[in-house]
Design an enzyme around this catalytic site. Structure first.
Site, PDB file in Angstrom:
ATOM      1  N   CYS A   1     -21.388   0.642  21.311  1.00 20.44           N
ATOM      2  CA  CYS A   1     -21.916   0.264  19.993  1.00 20.44           C
ATOM      3  C   CYS A   1     -21.841   1.456  19.056  1.00 20.44           C
ATOM      4  O   CYS A   1     -21.373   2.535  19.425  1.00 20.44           O
ATOM      5  CB  CYS A   1     -23.361  -0.225  20.114  1.00 20.44           C
ATOM      6  SG  CYS A   1     -24.519   1.065  20.621  1.00 20.44           S
ATOM      7  N   ASP A  34       0.765   2.823 -17.569  1.00 16.77           N
ATOM      8  CA  ASP A  34       1.958   3.453 -18.106  1.00 16.77           C
ATOM      9  C   ASP A  34       2.867   2.313 -18.579  1.00 16.77           C
ATOM     10  O   ASP A  34       2.823   1.216 -18.020  1.00 16.77           O
ATOM     11  CB  ASP A  34       2.645   4.256 -17.006  1.00 16.77           C
ATOM     12  CG  ASP A  34       4.023   4.730 -17.412  1.00 16.77           C
ATOM     13  OD1 ASP A  34       4.134   5.404 -18.442  1.00 16.77           O
ATOM     14  OD2 ASP A  34       4.991   4.385 -16.702  1.00 16.77           O
ATOM     15  N   ASP A  68       4.266   4.734 -12.286  1.00 14.16           N
ATOM     16  CA  ASP A  68       5.330   4.735 -11.274  1.00 14.16           C
ATOM     17  C   ASP A  68       6.193   5.983 -11.291  1.00 14.16           C
ATOM     18  O   ASP A  68       7.032   6.156 -10.419  1.00 14.16           O
ATOM     19  CB  ASP A  68       6.234   3.516 -11.470  1.00 14.16           C
ATOM     20  CG  ASP A  68       7.167   3.675 -12.662  1.00 14.16           C
ATOM     21  OD1 ASP A  68       6.722   4.267 -13.671  1.00 14.16           O
ATOM     22  OD2 ASP A  68       8.320   3.230 -12.584  1.00 14.16           O
TER      23      ASP A  68
END
Length: 782
Positions: free
Chosen positions: A80, A481, A678
């Site tokens: 656990c 962008d 990008d």
């Protein structure tokens, strides 16, 4: 005396070695130091480990770098989250940066500055906590799919049921006043022993290891509770009393085992996303070598190999097509359901499926460098990091078991004092021990994070860690962008106007010939347009590039120009300013062709907006998120794009190095800002934002700087990522609520004697299953 061998990066000569030696020699703990600039190793002998973490800090202050080292562990014996908390606590006593132990996958990740700790020391510390550990190398690519453990649980469960059912049925015969052989204490003892000590051995072993390590986990509670019931019954059997509770201990163990079996089955489904991605990997590849076509194992493929792929086959590795045309199903890698058309020059991704054409491609990335391997690595790393929301659960789980033991002892003492009988005192204490369940508390966050990040990967959304998955739901502003993100990044011709006495074909011939010589991106759009319309190019002489204005050149002895208003004004050529402004208002860039006397024609070029852009912007507005656009383009062009997309705020004519400053400005308005980009010039802004989204079709630098990568290039996935974050956080809060609520309500009820230990066992077992099952609902997120 401890000896360290630390790798140092950035040394160029012996002067660097001397500088580091001088800095470290000043430390009281350092007995001797020798730095080799050739091997890049610093050998340090210490007389004390008190300030060992300061060594890399001092090296870095001197201007050099000590790289981070990561060790992955496969851990056995955890039951656990209390186990994970115990191991983490002991590992943090070592000079490490971070230790993340996952009780769901039975794995761990330890990060530390190179040379400060050895793998042996880490394993020794885990063993000191009472658990087993082995180091997992990257090439092992181990994912916890422990079918053997699941089969063992199933076998033990069947055996446990065989012995428990008669004991459980004996309780009903006793209540009905029927006297049969099953009510005999010695018969019940014989049935209970295999359950208690053979089936329950896993709990005794777990409890022993935990206590030996100086902690207490869930197994300790189970062992204490069931042992109390068993040995109390054994005492009554010996003295001939009919007060027997063998069925309680046996049923508790059986129900907990049943719960663990279902929990284990459910846990394996939380790693389905990774497993499915790994199964995408082709096992073999058909390559062309030395004039022969041979089939080889995927591990033997090298960069530069020419690989044949027939219809219906998997693409073996990443590469670039050199022959043929086809459509490729990239759904499992990018989340894009529609197959993509591919031809010579296009890139292919390993693990995707070739649908209908024969192709040959050159391998460009193999092994761990392929996109599929990188995706698996990113998802694994995301699941290794704990989300901030988990810290509360971890703190509670760490002190939970000792607290429950104290409550059980108090329950026993108070009940015995009030009722003057040991029987109810033991049963109430057992119920308290059994009902307590830190497992569900520990599972609440990691299961949801694992399923959430896995589901994101299925949809083409790679989330670097649970921290970013949690933070994304707080986003209230998204900055885009423009070029390559909102737009295709490839200018195309939008309109052609002919003002000359020539035919349009003749005019286009002059246009394309001059632009072909210019190699300008806008000119490339004109050249491609003319090629598509089969316009032939002619020879250009005396070509000249006029910086900031356009180009010029002679064709058939006539001097022609292509340029902007500035060039036309300089050459005193009349034109319609209204017409130019009309095109610019539409976000188009007009290219004017003229000779030394008059305007001959205008071709307007524009970077087309992606089909998904408007839908994504509208989707963000629907969930109350502000949108911004940032670009280096002119204000007119930027405003035209923003207006068509309903973007609220625009930053135009922004230099690449200034983009991150604009992000800072927005953050100063107390906004949680996401940046979507990008390009290389977007990397600083992506890093500056609270959450950076990189379009996966962009550059590796942008992807590295981002927190979330959209690998299919569809910016609609930005909306999906935010919605996935909200759904995951909602699931975590539900899990934590029920885990807290269960224990807050269950323990007092058990302490007051209103809960039978067997019912407590069933409730405890299935509380964990309910948390995992609730998390698995995230798999249906769309």
């Amino acid at each position: 005396m401890k000896k360290l061998s630390i790798r140092v990066e950035g040394m160029t000569c012996e002067a660097c070695s001397a500088r580091i030696e001088k800095v470290l020699s000043k430390m009281e703990e350092v007995e001797s130091v020798n730095v080799n600039s050739v091997t890049g190793l610093a050998t340090v002998e210490l007389n004390s480990e008190e300030n060992i973490n300061e060594i890399p800090q001092k090296i870095e202050k001197a201007g050099y770098e000590v790289p981070m080292q990561t060790v992955k562990l496969d851990i056995t014996g955890m039951s656990c989250e209390a186990c994970a908390a115990r191991i983490t606590k002991l590992l943090n006593k070592l000079p490490i940066e971070e230790a993340v132990i996952n009780s769901i996958t039975n794995s761990g990740v330890v990060r530390f500055k190179n040379g400060l700790v050895t793998e042996e020391e880490i394993i020794k510390q885990v063993e000191k906590a009472g658990y087993g550990a082995t180091v997992v190398k990257d090439e092992d690519n181990v994912i916890n799919r422990d079918d053997k453990e699941l089969k063992g649980l199933k076998r033990d469960l069947i055996i446990s049921l065989i012995f428990t059912i008669p004991l459980f049925s004996a309780m009903f015969f006793h209540m009905a006043g029927m006297h049969i052989f099953l009510l005999n204490g010695w018969v019940q003892l014989a049935l209970a022993i295999p359950v208690q000590f053979y089936i329950g051995r896993r709990f005794y072993k777990g409890a022993f290891n935990s206590l030996r390590g100086g902690g207490a986990n869930m197994d300790v509670l189970i062992v204490m509770g069931t042992s109390a019931a068993f040995f109390f019954s054994l005492y009554h059997t010996i003295i001939g009393s009919s007060e027997l509770y063998y069925e309680s201990s046996a049923v508790i163990i059986t129900l907990i085992l049943l719960g663990k079996y279902f929990e284990k089955r459910a846990k394996t489904r939380t790693t389905d996303a990774i497993n499915k991605l790994m199964e995408l990997q082709a096992k073999t590849a058909v390559v062309e070598r030395d004039g022969e076509v041979i089939e080889i194992p995927i591990e033997e493929v090298v960069v530069g190999d020419i690989i044949d792929v027939r219809p219906g086959e998997k693409v073996a590795v990443d590469g670039k097509i050199i022959f043929g045309e086809t459509s490729i199903d990239e759904a499992m890698v990018t989340g894009e359901s529609i197959p993509r058309e591919k031809t010579v020059g296009d890139e292919v991704i390993g693990g995707t499926i070739n649908k209908n054409g024969f192709i040959k491609f050159e391998a460009t990335k193999v092994g761990k460098d392929t996109m599929l391997s990188q995706i698996v690595k990113l998802v694994e790393e995301a699941q290794e990091h704990k989300a901030p929301v988990q810290r509360l659960a971890d703190k509670i789980a760490g002190v939970f078991v000792p607290s429950v033991i104290v409550i059980a002892i108090l329950t026993f003492a108070i009940t015995w004092f009030v009722k003057k009988s040991i029987d109810p005192a033991i049963m109430h204490a057992v119920a308290v021990l059994v009902i307590a369940c830190p497992c569900s508390l520990g599972l609440a966050t990691p299961t949801a994070i694992m399923v959430g990040t896995g589901r994101g990967a299925n949809l083409g959304i790679l989330i670097k860690s649970g921290e970013y998955l949690e933070r994304a739901c707080k986003i209230d502003s998204v900055v885009f962008d423009k070029t390559g993100t909102l737009t295709e990044g490839k200018p195309v011709v939008k309109s052609v106007e002919n003002y000359s006495h020539m035919s349009e074909e003749e005019m286009l011939k002059i246009f394309s010939s001059l632009e072909n010589a210019s190699q300008h991106p806008l000119g490339e759009a004109v050249v491609n347009y003319c090629k598509e319309n089969k316009i032939e190019m002619v020879e250009v002489s005396n070509f000249d590039s006029l910086t900031g204005m356009g180009v010029s050149g002679r064709i058939d002895g006539v001097l022609y120009f292509i340029g902007n208003k500035k060039l036309m004004n300089e050459k005193n050529i009349p034109y319609s300013a209204e017409e130019i402004e009309r095109l610019q208002e539409k976000g188009e860039t007009p290219l004017m062709l003229f000779d030394e006397k008059s305007l001959l024609g205008i071709i307007s070029v524009a970077d087309e907006v992606k089909e998904s852009s408007k839908e994504a912007i509208d989707g963000l507005h629907e969930i109350g998120i502000e949108t911004y656009m940032i670009t280096g383009d002119s204000k007119r062009a930027a405003n035209a794009i923003a207006k068509s997309l309903h973007i609220e705020r625009v930053y135009a004519e922004v230099l690449p190095q200034d983009k991150s400053d604009k992000i800072k400005e927005i953050k100063k308005e107390d906004k949680v800002v996401a940046m979507v980009g990008d390009g290389i010039n977007d990397a600083p802004a992506l890093a500056q934002a609270d959450i950076g989204f990189a379009i996966g079709t962009g550059t590796d630098v942008a992807i590295e700087a981002s927190d979330i990568t959209i690998i299919n290039g569809d910016i609609n996935s930005v909306v999906k990522a935010i919605e996935l974050s909200k759904r995951t956080m909602r699931t975590i809060k539900q899990n934590l609520f029920w885990a807290f609520f269960y224990n807050v309500i269950g323990i007092p009820i058990a302490a007051l004697g209103f809960l039978n230990p067997m019912i407590a066992g069933a409730a405890m077992a299935f509380s964990s299953v309910s948390v995992v099952t609730n998390s698995l609902r995230l798999k249906s997120f769309k």
